[in-house]
Scaffold this active site. Structure first.
Site, short mmCIF file in Angstrom:
data_model
loop_
_atom_site.label_atom_id
_atom_site.label_comp_id
_atom_site.label_asym_id
_atom_site.label_seq_id
_atom_site.Cartn_x
_atom_site.Cartn_y
_atom_site.Cartn_z
N ARG A 122 49.86 57.55 28.90
CA ARG A 122 50.70 57.70 27.68
C ARG A 122 51.80 58.98 27.34
O ARG A 122 51.17 59.75 28.04
CB ARG A 122 49.35 57.71 26.86
CG ARG A 122 49.91 56.78 25.61
CD ARG A 122 49.82 57.92 23.96
NE ARG A 122 48.34 58.21 24.42
CZ ARG A 122 48.01 57.75 23.00
NH1 ARG A 122 47.78 56.86 22.21
NH2 ARG A 122 46.55 58.69 23.51
N ARG A 155 49.99 63.53 24.22
CA ARG A 155 49.92 64.69 23.19
C ARG A 155 48.71 65.42 24.41
O ARG A 155 48.48 65.40 24.75
CB ARG A 155 48.56 62.33 22.61
CG ARG A 155 49.34 62.82 21.94
CD ARG A 155 49.09 60.92 20.75
NE ARG A 155 47.75 61.40 20.76
CZ ARG A 155 47.17 60.36 20.19
NH1 ARG A 155 47.66 59.31 19.74
NH2 ARG A 155 45.73 60.21 20.06
P1 AP5 Z 1 48.16 53.58 22.41
O1 AP5 Z 1 49.41 51.79 21.86
O2 AP5 Z 1 49.20 54.72 22.34
O3 AP5 Z 1 46.81 52.79 21.87
P2 AP5 Z 1 46.19 53.50 20.60
O4 AP5 Z 1 44.99 52.49 20.71
O5 AP5 Z 1 46.95 53.72 19.38
O6 AP5 Z 1 45.55 54.13 21.32
P3 AP5 Z 1 45.04 56.18 20.78
O7 AP5 Z 1 45.20 57.14 21.23
O8 AP5 Z 1 46.02 56.85 19.12
O9 AP5 Z 1 43.92 56.48 19.55
P4 AP5 Z 1 43.32 56.84 18.91
O10 AP5 Z 1 42.38 56.39 17.90
O11 AP5 Z 1 42.14 57.84 19.72
O12 AP5 Z 1 44.01 58.36 17.92
P5 AP5 Z 1 44.57 58.33 17.14
O13 AP5 Z 1 45.37 58.75 17.02
O14 AP5 Z 1 44.30 57.11 16.09
O15 AP5 Z 1 48.38 53.07 23.76
C1 AP5 Z 1 48.00 53.67 24.62
C2 AP5 Z 1 48.75 53.98 26.32
O16 AP5 Z 1 48.26 52.34 27.04
C3 AP5 Z 1 49.80 53.89 25.85
O17 AP5 Z 1 50.17 54.72 27.35
C4 AP5 Z 1 50.92 52.60 26.47
O18 AP5 Z 1 51.99 52.08 26.66
C5 AP5 Z 1 49.82 51.60 27.40
N1 AP5 Z 1 48.91 50.55 26.77
C6 AP5 Z 1 48.12 50.01 25.85
N2 AP5 Z 1 48.12 48.80 25.73
C7 AP5 Z 1 48.75 47.88 27.50
C8 AP5 Z 1 48.07 47.22 28.48
N3 AP5 Z 1 47.45 46.00 27.20
N4 AP5 Z 1 48.50 47.46 28.67
C9 AP5 Z 1 49.03 47.60 29.80
N5 AP5 Z 1 49.39 49.18 29.24
C10 AP5 Z 1 48.77 49.57 27.64
O19 AP5 Z 1 43.74 59.61 15.95
C11 AP5 Z 1 44.22 60.67 17.01
C12 AP5 Z 1 43.06 61.39 16.12
O20 AP5 Z 1 43.27 61.91 14.28
C13 AP5 Z 1 41.16 61.27 16.22
O21 AP5 Z 1 40.79 61.81 17.37
C14 AP5 Z 1 41.09 61.98 14.82
O22 AP5 Z 1 40.81 63.12 14.62
C15 AP5 Z 1 42.18 61.78 14.15
N6 AP5 Z 1 41.80 60.45 13.13
C16 AP5 Z 1 42.78 59.79 13.09
N7 AP5 Z 1 42.01 58.74 12.30
C17 AP5 Z 1 41.15 59.10 11.35
C18 AP5 Z 1 40.37 58.94 10.53
N8 AP5 Z 1 40.52 57.60 9.70
N9 AP5 Z 1 39.67 59.57 10.42
C19 AP5 Z 1 39.55 60.68 10.65
N10 AP5 Z 1 39.61 61.24 12.50
C20 AP5 Z 1 41.24 60.58 12.22
MG MG Z 2 47.42 55.27 18.94
#
Ligand code: AP5
Ligand code: MG
Length: 216
Positions: A122, A155
């Site tokens: 990613r 990231r």
């Molecule tokens: P992508 O679309 O980026 O996936 P995503 O599900 O959005 O992944 P994230 O890593 O953003 O999710 P996350 O939940 O771990 O992190 P977040 O930012 O929410 O796709 C991933 C990759 O795969 C890309 O390269 C894409 O091109 C590829 N891809 C996708 N689908 C595909 C397909 N079908 N086929 C081929 N390729 C594909 O959170 C980060 C941090 O923030 C957390 O760890 C936590 O510390 C904090 N945080 C966020 N929300 C909260 C909360 N509610 N409470 C407490 N802490 C929080």
């Molecule tokens: Mg995301």
């Protein structure tokens, strides 16, 4: 239409939300993106959140809940939203209910090996947040965003040991949220193993099938 997108790290929530927001004309609100924006701007919230995010842990509920409550009160979220990454704990789910009504929860599932390959490749645009993948969705010009010309980066929470911690956190803290919505009859499971380059991808069509029923 108030929709939650839930699923393990890097299952594709942000990728699917960026397509669904154009179909339904509602904003994509990602708590991860909101935190990263605050980190970039070195706000008090960002400095606090960074200490948790860098370890793959959740930011404390009270901070996160207040941030989401504030974001959902904005003008653009009054006709619906795609909420990505929240709620991640049952305390967050209960709090959310006190200030908004959820119509559907899209639960994206994929095998751990698929998730790990997606995390590893990613890449994100520093300027506009567009999501790419080194092999699955490469930018036309390496290191440059197709949409705004911004710089593409990886990231800081993508190192294998941090990803492992994010997967553990998901199992431990977020799986109960999935059960919570299942009991309420709000959950729709979507198979996100399917590759976006495969003609049988159909992940977005499956989401539409679920969401169009809400409008009917
Ligand atoms: P992508 O679309 O980026 O996936 P995503 O599900 O959005 O992944 P994230 O890593 O953003 O999710 P996350 O939940 O771990 O992190 P977040 O930012 O929410 O796709 C991933 C990759 O795969 C890309 O390269 C894409 O091109 C590829 N891809 C996708 N689908 C595909 C397909 N079908 N086929 C081929 N390729 C594909 O959170 C980060 C941090 O923030 C957390 O760890 C936590 O510390 C904090 N945080 C966020 N929300 C909260 C909360 N509610 N409470 C407490 N802490 C929080
Ligand atoms: Mg995301």
């Amino acid at each position: 239409m108030n929709i939650i997108l839930i699923g393990g790290p890097s299952v594709g929530k942000g990728t699917y939300a960026s397509k669904l927001k154009k179909i339904y004309h509602i904003p994509h609100i990602s708590t991860g993106d909101l935190f990263r924006e605050n980190i970039k701007n070195e706000t008090e919230l960002g400095i606090k959140a960074k200490t948790y995010i860098d370890k793959g842990n959740l930011v404390p509920d009270e901070v996160t809940i207040d941030m989401v409550k504030d974001r959902l009160s904005k003008e653009d979220a009054q006709n619906g939203y795609l909420l990505d990454g929240f709620p991640r704990t049952t305390a967050q789910a209960e709090a959310l209910e006190s200030f908004t009504k959820i119509d559907k929860v899209l639960y994206f599932t994929a095998d751990e090996s698929v998730i790990i390959a997606r995390v590893a490749g990613r890449r994100i645009c520093k300027a506009c947040g567009a999501i790419f993948h080194t092999t699955n969705i490469p930018p036309k010009k390496e290191g440059v965003c197709d949409y705004c010309g911004g710089e593409i980066y990886q990231r800081p929470d993508e190192q294998p040991e941090i990803v492992k911690e994010r997967l553990n956190t998901f199992q431990e803290k977020t799986k109960p949220v999935i059960d919570y919505y299942k009991e309420k009859g709000l959950l729709a499971e979507i198979d996100a193993n399917r590759d976006i380059n495969n003609p049988k991808f159909r992940v977005i069509e499956d989401c539409q099938e679920v969401l169009d029923q809400l409008k009917a």
